[in-house]
Design a protein around this motif. Structure first.
Motif, PDB file in Angstrom:
ATOM      1  N   GLU A  75       0.829  -1.206   0.000  1.00 12.27           N
ATOM      2  CA  GLU A  75       0.000   0.000   0.000  1.00 12.27           C
ATOM      3  C   GLU A  75       0.864   1.256   0.000  1.00 12.27           C
ATOM      4  OE1 GLU A  75      -3.536   2.112  -0.307  1.00 12.27           O
ATOM      5  OE2 GLU A  75      -3.031   0.035  -0.720  1.00 12.27           O
ATOM      6  N   LEU A  76       1.974   1.237   0.736  1.00 13.21           N
ATOM      7  CA  LEU A  76       2.882   2.397   0.711  1.00 13.21           C
ATOM      8  C   LEU A  76       3.433   2.627  -0.693  1.00 13.21           C
ATOM      9  CD1 LEU A  76       4.856   2.092   4.062  1.00 13.21           C
ATOM     10  CD2 LEU A  76       2.964   3.635   3.505  1.00 13.21           C
ATOM     11  N   LYS A  77       3.762   1.552  -1.390  1.00 19.07           N
ATOM     12  CA  LYS A  77       4.243   1.675  -2.776  1.00 19.07           C
ATOM     13  C   LYS A  77       3.164   2.259  -3.675  1.00 19.07           C
ATOM     14  CE  LYS A  77       7.521  -2.132  -2.386  1.00 19.07           C
ATOM     15  NZ  LYS A  77       7.765  -3.538  -2.692  1.00 19.07           N
ATOM     16  N   THR A  78       1.928   1.830  -3.473  1.00 22.46           N
ATOM     17  CA  THR A  78       0.813   2.336  -4.274  1.00 22.46           C
ATOM     18  C   THR A  78       0.607   3.826  -4.033  1.00 22.46           C
ATOM     19  OG1 THR A  78      -0.275   0.174  -4.248  1.00 22.46           O
ATOM     20  CG2 THR A  78      -1.665   2.080  -4.743  1.00 22.46           C
ATOM     21  N   VAL A  79       0.632   4.235  -2.777  1.00 18.29           N
ATOM     22  CA  VAL A  79       0.468   5.656  -2.446  1.00 18.29           C
ATOM     23  C   VAL A  79       1.607   6.476  -3.052  1.00 18.29           C
ATOM     24  CG1 VAL A  79       0.452   7.334  -0.548  1.00 18.29           C
ATOM     25  CG2 VAL A  79      -0.894   5.238  -0.370  1.00 18.29           C
ATOM     26  N   ALA A  80       2.831   5.989  -2.935  1.00 15.66           N
ATOM     27  CA  ALA A  80       3.983   6.704  -3.514  1.00 15.66           C
ATOM     28  C   ALA A  80       3.824   6.824  -5.026  1.00 15.66           C
ATOM     29  CB  ALA A  80       5.284   6.000  -3.153  1.00 15.66           C
ATOM     30  N   ALA A  81       3.384   5.760  -5.679  1.00  7.88           N
ATOM     31  CA  ALA A  81       3.179   5.796  -7.134  1.00  7.88           C
ATOM     32  C   ALA A  81       2.090   6.797  -7.510  1.00  7.88           C
ATOM     33  CB  ALA A  81       2.834   4.406  -7.659  1.00  7.88           C
ATOM     34  N   ASP A  82       1.032   6.862  -6.704  1.00 11.10           N
ATOM     35  CA  ASP A  82      -0.026   7.843  -6.962  1.00 11.10           C
ATOM     36  C   ASP A  82       0.530   9.264  -6.902  1.00 11.10           C
ATOM     37  OD1 ASP A  82      -1.888   5.807  -7.238  1.00 11.10           O
ATOM     38  OD2 ASP A  82      -2.781   6.094  -5.245  1.00 11.10           O
ATOM     39  N   PHE A  83       1.372   9.531  -5.915  1.00  8.40           N
ATOM     40  CA  PHE A  83       1.970  10.867  -5.800  1.00  8.40           C
ATOM     41  C   PHE A  83       2.976  11.117  -6.917  1.00  8.40           C
ATOM     42  CE2 PHE A  83       0.053  11.238  -1.659  1.00  8.40           C
ATOM     43  CZ  PHE A  83      -0.133  12.611  -1.524  1.00  8.40           C
ATOM     44  N   ASP A  84       3.704  10.087  -7.339  1.00 10.15           N
ATOM     45  CA  ASP A  84       4.637  10.252  -8.459  1.00 10.15           C
ATOM     46  C   ASP A  84       3.912  10.796  -9.679  1.00 10.15           C
ATOM     47  OD1 ASP A  84       6.826   9.409  -7.006  1.00 10.15           O
ATOM     48  OD2 ASP A  84       6.813   7.359  -7.830  1.00 10.15           O
ATOM     49  N   GLY A  85       2.674  10.374  -9.858  1.00  8.80           N
ATOM     50  CA  GLY A  85       1.875  10.847 -10.977  1.00  8.80           C
ATOM     51  C   GLY A  85       1.548  12.328 -10.905  1.00  8.80           C
ATOM     52  N   THR A  86       1.690  12.922  -9.717  1.00 13.44           N
ATOM     53  CA  THR A  86       1.442  14.355  -9.548  1.00 13.44           C
ATOM     54  C   THR A  86       2.735  15.155  -9.594  1.00 13.44           C
ATOM     55  OG1 THR A  86       1.643  14.387  -7.128  1.00 13.44           O
ATOM     56  CG2 THR A  86      -0.531  13.857  -8.038  1.00 13.44           C
ATOM     57  N   GLY A  87       3.843  14.446  -9.715  1.00 15.38           N
ATOM     58  CA  GLY A  87       5.138  15.129  -9.735  1.00 15.38           C
ATOM     59  C   GLY A  87       5.770  15.292  -8.366  1.00 15.38           C
ATOM     60  N   ILE A  88       5.166  14.731  -7.339  1.00 15.71           N
ATOM     61  CA  ILE A  88       5.719  14.821  -5.983  1.00 15.71           C
ATOM     62  C   ILE A  88       6.204  13.437  -5.574  1.00 15.71           C
ATOM     63  CG2 ILE A  88       5.252  15.332  -3.561  1.00 15.71           C
ATOM     64  CD1 ILE A  88       3.050  17.208  -4.490  1.00 15.71           C
ATOM     65  N   ASN A  89       7.484  13.344  -5.257  1.00 12.11           N
ATOM     66  CA  ASN A  89       8.065  12.085  -4.806  1.00 12.11           C
ATOM     67  C   ASN A  89       7.996  12.044  -3.281  1.00 12.11           C
ATOM     68  OD1 ASN A  89       9.705  10.006  -3.929  1.00 12.11           O
ATOM     69  ND2 ASN A  89      11.224  10.314  -5.517  1.00 12.11           N
ATOM     70  N   ILE A  90       7.137  11.142  -2.756  1.00 15.74           N
ATOM     71  CA  ILE A  90       7.020  11.060  -1.290  1.00 15.74           C
ATOM     72  C   ILE A  90       7.700   9.816  -0.732  1.00 15.74           C
ATOM     73  CG2 ILE A  90       4.890  12.425  -1.232  1.00 15.74           C
ATOM     74  CD1 ILE A  90       3.442   9.764  -0.524  1.00 15.74           C
ATOM     75  N   SER A  91       8.391   9.070  -1.549  1.00 17.68           N
ATOM     76  CA  SER A  91       9.027   7.831  -1.071  1.00 17.68           C
ATOM     77  C   SER A  91       9.977   8.104   0.096  1.00 17.68           C
ATOM     78  CB  SER A  91       9.773   7.133  -2.206  1.00 17.68           C
ATOM     79  OG  SER A  91       8.858   6.711  -3.182  1.00 17.68           O
ATOM     80  N   ASP A  92      10.821   9.135  -0.022  1.00 19.06           N
ATOM     81  CA  ASP A  92      11.728   9.466   1.076  1.00 19.06           C
ATOM     82  C   ASP A  92      10.961   9.949   2.299  1.00 19.06           C
ATOM     83  OD1 ASP A  92      13.899   8.733  -0.465  1.00 19.06           O
ATOM     84  OD2 ASP A  92      14.345  10.793  -1.098  1.00 19.06           O
ATOM     85  N   MET A  93       9.890  10.703   2.065  1.00 19.85           N
ATOM     86  CA  MET A  93       9.071  11.180   3.181  1.00 19.85           C
ATOM     87  C   MET A  93       8.468   9.997   3.934  1.00 19.85           C
ATOM     88  SD  MET A  93       6.956  14.449   1.778  1.00 19.85           S
ATOM     89  CE  MET A  93       7.263  14.705   0.045  1.00 19.85           C
ATOM     90  N   ILE A  94       7.976   9.015   3.196  1.00 19.57           N
ATOM     91  CA  ILE A  94       7.377   7.835   3.828  1.00 19.57           C
ATOM     92  C   ILE A  94       8.389   7.162   4.741  1.00 19.57           C
ATOM     93  CG2 ILE A  94       6.536   5.490   3.388  1.00 19.57           C
ATOM     94  CD1 ILE A  94       5.063   6.631   0.922  1.00 19.57           C
ATOM     95  N   GLU A  95       9.623   7.038   4.275  1.00 20.17           N
ATOM     96  CA  GLU A  95      10.659   6.414   5.109  1.00 20.17           C
ATOM     97  C   GLU A  95      10.900   7.225   6.377  1.00 20.17           C
ATOM     98  OE1 GLU A  95      11.789   3.336   4.735  1.00 20.17           O
ATOM     99  OE2 GLU A  95      10.381   3.305   3.061  1.00 20.17           O
ATOM    100  N   GLU A  96      10.905   8.553   6.268  1.00 20.61           N
ATOM    101  CA  GLU A  96      11.061   9.409   7.455  1.00 20.61           C
ATOM    102  C   GLU A  96       9.874   9.250   8.393  1.00 20.61           C
ATOM    103  OE1 GLU A  96      11.742  13.461   6.208  1.00 20.61           O
ATOM    104  OE2 GLU A  96      13.445  12.866   4.950  1.00 20.61           O
TER     105      GLU A  96
END
Length: 193
Positions: free
Chosen positions: A48-69
């Motif tokens: 689910e975290l990967k899915t959410v990150a991919a959804d944000f990638d589609g908006t131009g915002i990379n939240i993968s690092d934020m999720i790890e924090e």
């Protein structure tokens, strides 16, 4: 619909037990490790975290690092769809920064973050169940907090299921086909009973 929703909305499994005609005591008994495993909860988090990150990638915002924090800080959601204030702050900061919308003289991120107010006054919150929390390396509990509009009370499992059934009875009939993942979740629960 996300993989999480397709798999089973376990947060609402008491609703499913209500639909099946299980009493409150039987619904309470569904809150344990075997049911969580059978419904796919232990495997769902990372996907689910990967899915959410991919959804944000589609908006131009990379939240993968934020999720790890956020994960390093512990639980970062009040509810399955309501993040804590630092989650929203980080996303808004990233959006403004990426579009050059932070005015000159804007204080540093950490300074502003420390002054940010939660957008939900005394929000409701749901626990990370202990067996799931142990796998994630965070503190778990079996205590829910109601929203301020419901008195901002802390409920134990018994009270949570009881109030949920009370609300479901007042809401009226819910059919299994209205609940994503009902068949899978139902089969998993019955296999554990």
């Amino acid at each position: 619909m996300s993989p999480w929703q397709r798999r089973c909305d376990l947060f609402a499994h008491y609703r499913d037990r209500f639909i099946e005609g299980l009493d409150e005591q039987q619904a309470e008994a569904c809150f344990h490790e075997d049911v969580y495993a059978a419904t796919g909860y232990f495997n769902a988090y990372d996907q689910e975290l990967k899915t959410v990150a991919a959804d944000f990638d589609g908006t131009g915002i990379n939240i993968s690092d934020m999720i790890e924090e956020w994960k390093q800080e512990g639980p970062f959601l009040f509810l399955p769809n309501h993040g804590m204030k630092h989650v929203y702050f980080d996303i808004v900061w990233a959006l403004l920064s990426s579009h050059g919308l932070l005015p000159a003289g804007t204080p540093e991120k950490q300074e502003l973050a420390s002054r940010a107010e939660c957008i939900f006054p005394k929000p409701a919150s749901w626990p990370v169940y202990p067996e799931i929390a142990a796998q994630l390396g965070v503190e778990g509990s079996m205590h829910w907090t109601t929203a301020i509009t419901a008195g901002h009370e802390t409920l134990d499992l018994h009270d949570f299921v009881s109030r949920s059934y009370e609300n479901l009875r007042a809401f009226g009939a819910i059919k299994p086909e209205q609940v994503p993942g009902f068949d899978h979740c139902s089969a998993a629960v019955h296999a554990q009973m």
